[in-house]
Design a protein around this motif. Structure first.
Motif, PDB file in Angstrom:
ATOM      1  N   THR A 168       0.823  -1.144   0.263  1.00  0.00           N
ATOM      2  CA  THR A 168       0.616  -0.235   0.339  1.00  0.00           C
ATOM      3  C   THR A 168       0.831   1.257  -0.121  1.00  0.00           C
ATOM      4  OG1 THR A 168      -0.170  -0.093   2.643  1.00  0.00           O
ATOM      5  CG2 THR A 168      -1.775  -1.029   1.477  1.00  0.00           C
ATOM      6  N   PRO A 169       0.477   2.488  -0.554  1.00  0.00           N
ATOM      7  CA  PRO A 169       1.390   3.532  -1.081  1.00  0.00           C
ATOM      8  C   PRO A 169       1.359   3.809   0.863  1.00  0.00           C
ATOM      9  CG  PRO A 169      -0.716   3.996  -1.222  1.00  0.00           C
ATOM     10  CD  PRO A 169      -0.822   2.459  -1.156  1.00  0.00           C
ATOM     11  N   PRO A 170       2.556   4.978   1.178  1.00  0.00           N
ATOM     12  CA  PRO A 170       3.051   5.220   2.345  1.00  0.00           C
ATOM     13  C   PRO A 170       1.773   6.319   2.411  1.00  0.00           C
ATOM     14  CG  PRO A 170       4.482   5.802   0.522  1.00  0.00           C
ATOM     15  CD  PRO A 170       3.958   5.085   0.242  1.00  0.00           C
ATOM     16  N   PRO A 171       1.227   6.732   3.434  1.00  0.00           N
ATOM     17  CA  PRO A 171       0.314   7.957   3.974  1.00  0.00           C
ATOM     18  C   PRO A 171       1.369   9.239   4.086  1.00  0.00           C
ATOM     19  CG  PRO A 171       1.067   6.629   6.080  1.00  0.00           C
ATOM     20  CD  PRO A 171       1.264   5.796   5.144  1.00  0.00           C
ATOM     21  N   PHE A 172       0.900  10.144   3.693  1.00  0.00           N
ATOM     22  CA  PHE A 172       0.941  11.549   3.971  1.00  0.00           C
ATOM     23  C   PHE A 172       0.264  12.803   3.900  1.00  0.00           C
ATOM     24  CE2 PHE A 172      -1.207  10.667  -0.417  1.00  0.00           C
ATOM     25  CZ  PHE A 172      -1.351  12.291  -0.603  1.00  0.00           C
ATOM     26  N   LEU A 173       0.706  13.684   4.629  1.00  0.00           N
ATOM     27  CA  LEU A 173      -0.334  14.776   5.016  1.00  0.00           C
ATOM     28  C   LEU A 173      -0.473  15.766   3.698  1.00  0.00           C
ATOM     29  CD1 LEU A 173       1.851  14.992   8.758  1.00  0.00           C
ATOM     30  CD2 LEU A 173      -0.719  13.998   8.146  1.00  0.00           C
ATOM     31  N   THR A 174      -1.251  16.392   3.911  1.00  0.00           N
ATOM     32  CA  THR A 174      -1.793  17.137   2.940  1.00  0.00           C
ATOM     33  C   THR A 174      -1.728  18.871   3.213  1.00  0.00           C
ATOM     34  OG1 THR A 174      -3.990  17.786   4.334  1.00  0.00           O
ATOM     35  CG2 THR A 174      -4.251  16.242   2.324  1.00  0.00           C
ATOM     36  N   PRO A 175      -1.110  19.714   2.849  1.00  0.00           N
ATOM     37  CA  PRO A 175      -0.837  21.169   3.358  1.00  0.00           C
ATOM     38  C   PRO A 175      -2.013  21.575   4.318  1.00  0.00           C
ATOM     39  CG  PRO A 175      -0.136  20.909   1.109  1.00  0.00           C
ATOM     40  CD  PRO A 175      -0.672  19.694   1.050  1.00  0.00           C
ATOM     41  N   ALA A 176      -2.687  21.361   4.341  1.00  0.00           N
ATOM     42  CA  ALA A 176      -4.261  21.591   5.194  1.00  0.00           C
ATOM     43  C   ALA A 176      -3.980  21.113   6.633  1.00  0.00           C
ATOM     44  CB  ALA A 176      -4.869  21.577   4.713  1.00  0.00           C
ATOM     45  N   GLN A 177      -3.784  19.908   6.935  1.00  0.00           N
ATOM     46  CA  GLN A 177      -3.418  19.041   7.932  1.00  0.00           C
ATOM     47  C   GLN A 177      -2.014  19.460   8.234  1.00  0.00           C
ATOM     48  OE1 GLN A 177      -3.257  14.914   5.720  1.00  0.00           O
ATOM     49  NE2 GLN A 177      -5.332  14.028   6.928  1.00  0.00           N
ATOM     50  N   ILE A 178      -1.092  19.972   7.455  1.00  0.00           N
ATOM     51  CA  ILE A 178       0.411  19.438   8.063  1.00  0.00           C
ATOM     52  C   ILE A 178       0.017  21.907   9.200  1.00  0.00           C
ATOM     53  CG2 ILE A 178       2.674  20.807   7.896  1.00  0.00           C
ATOM     54  CD1 ILE A 178       2.219  18.990   5.432  1.00  0.00           C
ATOM     55  N   VAL A 180      -2.538  22.676  10.290  1.00  0.00           N
ATOM     56  CA  VAL A 180      -2.745  22.535  11.596  1.00  0.00           C
ATOM     57  C   VAL A 180      -2.570  21.819  12.333  1.00  0.00           C
ATOM     58  CG1 VAL A 180      -5.231  20.878  12.304  1.00  0.00           C
ATOM     59  CG2 VAL A 180      -5.394  22.037  10.105  1.00  0.00           C
ATOM     60  N   ILE A 181      -1.641  21.186  12.260  1.00  0.00           N
ATOM     61  CA  ILE A 181      -0.544  20.846  13.135  1.00  0.00           C
ATOM     62  C   ILE A 181       0.060  21.708  13.442  1.00  0.00           C
ATOM     63  CG2 ILE A 181       1.580  18.992  13.411  1.00  0.00           C
ATOM     64  CD1 ILE A 181       0.186  16.990  11.282  1.00  0.00           C
ATOM     65  N   LYS A 182       1.270  22.557  12.502  1.00  0.00           N
ATOM     66  CA  LYS A 182       1.491  23.503  12.844  1.00  0.00           C
ATOM     67  C   LYS A 182       0.608  24.716  14.167  1.00  0.00           C
ATOM     68  CE  LYS A 182       2.804  25.217   9.559  1.00  0.00           C
ATOM     69  NZ  LYS A 182       3.850  25.579   8.051  1.00  0.00           N
ATOM     70  N   ASP A 183      -0.176  24.821  13.510  1.00  0.00           N
ATOM     71  CA  ASP A 183      -0.815  25.627  14.789  1.00  0.00           C
ATOM     72  C   ASP A 183      -1.441  25.312  16.160  1.00  0.00           C
ATOM     73  OD1 ASP A 183      -1.575  27.231  13.031  1.00  0.00           O
ATOM     74  OD2 ASP A 183      -2.955  27.402  12.033  1.00  0.00           O
ATOM     75  N   ASP A 184      -1.703  23.998  16.284  1.00  0.00           N
ATOM     76  CA  ASP A 184      -1.694  22.992  16.934  1.00  0.00           C
ATOM     77  C   ASP A 184      -0.077  23.355  18.407  1.00  0.00           C
ATOM     78  OD1 ASP A 184      -4.131  21.394  19.262  1.00  0.00           O
ATOM     79  OD2 ASP A 184      -1.769  19.902  19.082  1.00  0.00           O
ATOM     80  N   ALA A 185       0.332  23.314  17.187  1.00  0.00           N
ATOM     81  CA  ALA A 185       2.062  22.977  18.614  1.00  0.00           C
ATOM     82  C   ALA A 185       2.050  24.644  18.949  1.00  0.00           C
ATOM     83  CB  ALA A 185       2.731  22.943  17.417  1.00  0.00           C
ATOM     84  N   ALA A 186       2.372  25.752  17.523  1.00  0.00           N
ATOM     85  CA  ALA A 186       2.210  26.956  18.383  1.00  0.00           C
ATOM     86  C   ALA A 186       1.441  27.854  16.927  1.00  0.00           C
ATOM     87  CB  ALA A 186       3.930  27.623  18.195  1.00  0.00           C
ATOM     88  N   ARG A 187       0.990  29.056  18.131  1.00  0.00           N
ATOM     89  CA  ARG A 187      -0.062  29.679  17.963  1.00  0.00           C
ATOM     90  C   ARG A 187       0.623  31.316  17.844  1.00  0.00           C
ATOM     91  NH1 ARG A 187      -5.289  29.344  15.425  1.00  0.00           N
ATOM     92  NH2 ARG A 187      -5.022  27.186  16.415  1.00  0.00           N
ATOM     93  N   TRP A 188       0.144  32.693  17.274  1.00  0.00           N
ATOM     94  CA  TRP A 188       0.621  33.330  16.654  1.00  0.00           C
ATOM     95  C   TRP A 188      -0.827  34.427  17.354  1.00  0.00           C
ATOM     96  CZ3 TRP A 188       4.169  37.144  17.537  1.00  0.00           C
ATOM     97  CH2 TRP A 188       3.519  37.799  17.275  1.00  0.00           C
ATOM     98  N   ASP A 189      -0.745  35.527  19.069  1.00  0.00           N
ATOM     99  CA  ASP A 189      -1.997  35.215  19.395  1.00  0.00           C
ATOM    100  C   ASP A 189      -1.878  36.896  18.907  1.00  0.00           C
ATOM    101  OD1 ASP A 189      -3.458  36.921  20.996  1.00  0.00           O
ATOM    102  OD2 ASP A 189      -2.716  36.344  22.970  1.00  0.00           O
ATOM    103  N   ARG A 190      -2.683  37.378  17.910  1.00  0.00           N
ATOM    104  CA  ARG A 190      -2.737  38.860  17.387  1.00  0.00           C
ATOM    105  C   ARG A 190      -3.198  39.588  18.489  1.00  0.00           C
ATOM    106  NH1 ARG A 190      -5.836  38.203  11.619  1.00  0.00           N
ATOM    107  NH2 ARG A 190      -4.582  37.024  10.595  1.00  0.00           N
TER     108      ARG A 190
END
Length: 214
Positions: A168-178, A180-190
């Motif tokens: 089976t082809p290896p799984p991959f993350l879409t730009p939208a999923q990445i 979400v992951i980055k924002d979950d790790a750290a987010r800019w508080d305006r």
């Protein structure tokens, strides 16, 4: 019918193979004890005991001598495993889904490992039929090589190969999923004008995204 039976051996719970009369199958137990002495994991010993139990069940059902079996018997055993224990000559009205390739291969590996061991300690005739001796790409009729025979240029190839599951082809993350992951790790508080969260984790995921390693 041969079964797998858990027993207590010192401080360890292990498995043995019993025949239809509930007696320990000596040759199988000798091989399993060899695995224990070689520090194989308890899970491996248990899986090999299960494979040998299924093999002995077929031998007893067909009244075969384990020392005199041939490649056809091993092939029949493989088909039986794929049919989830049903003899391949039986036509099921509602056939089950074939067993997983990994399940079949573990049982085959257990049986072939058992005969490879017997070829060394007892020179059992059946063991010489279950491996082809290969040297320089040409099959050889020479005496069965030891476990370390491959160091001298000879390899022992199984006559019954492994059946691989479709890759089976290896799984991959879409730009939208990445994102979400980055924002979950750290987010800019305006409102606060600063980052909240773990910037190192966000940097890690950004690095994976930018380098194509995700």
């Amino acid at each position: 019918m041969a079964v797998r039976q858990p027993v207590v051996l010192g401080d360890e719970v292990t498995c043995v193979v019993l025949d239809r009369c509930w007696r320990v199958v000596g040759p199988a137990e000798e091989y399993l004890e060899h695995l224990r002495q070689e520090r194989y994991s308890p899970n491996t010993v248990r899986a090999y005991a299960q494979g040998l139990a299924l093999w002995w069940s077929m031998l007893e059902g067909r009244e075969l001598d384990w020392r005199r079996v041939d490649v056809q018997d091993l092939a029949r055993f493989k088909r039986r495993l794929e049919n989830r224990g049903t003899d391949p000559t039986v036509i099921a009205l509602r056939p089950d889904k074939p067993a997983a390739a990994s399940t079949v291969d573990v049982a085959l590996t257990a049986v072939l490992g058992f005969y490879r061991y017997q070829a060394i300690v007892a020179d059992v005739p059946a063991a010489r039929r279950f491996y082809e001796h290969v040297k320089g790409g040409v099959q050889s009729r020479a005496k069965y090589a030891s476990f370390l025979g491959h160091l001298g240029g000879r390899q022992d190839r199984r006559v019954i190969g492994r059946r691989r599951d479709p890759r089976t082809p290896p799984p991959f993350l879409t730009p939208a999923q990445i994102a979400v992951i980055k924002d979950d790790a750290a987010r800019w508080d305006r409102d606060g004008g600063r980052w909240s969260g773990d910037l190192r984790v966000r940097l890690f995921w950004t690095l994976l995204e930018e380098t194509g390693l995700d």
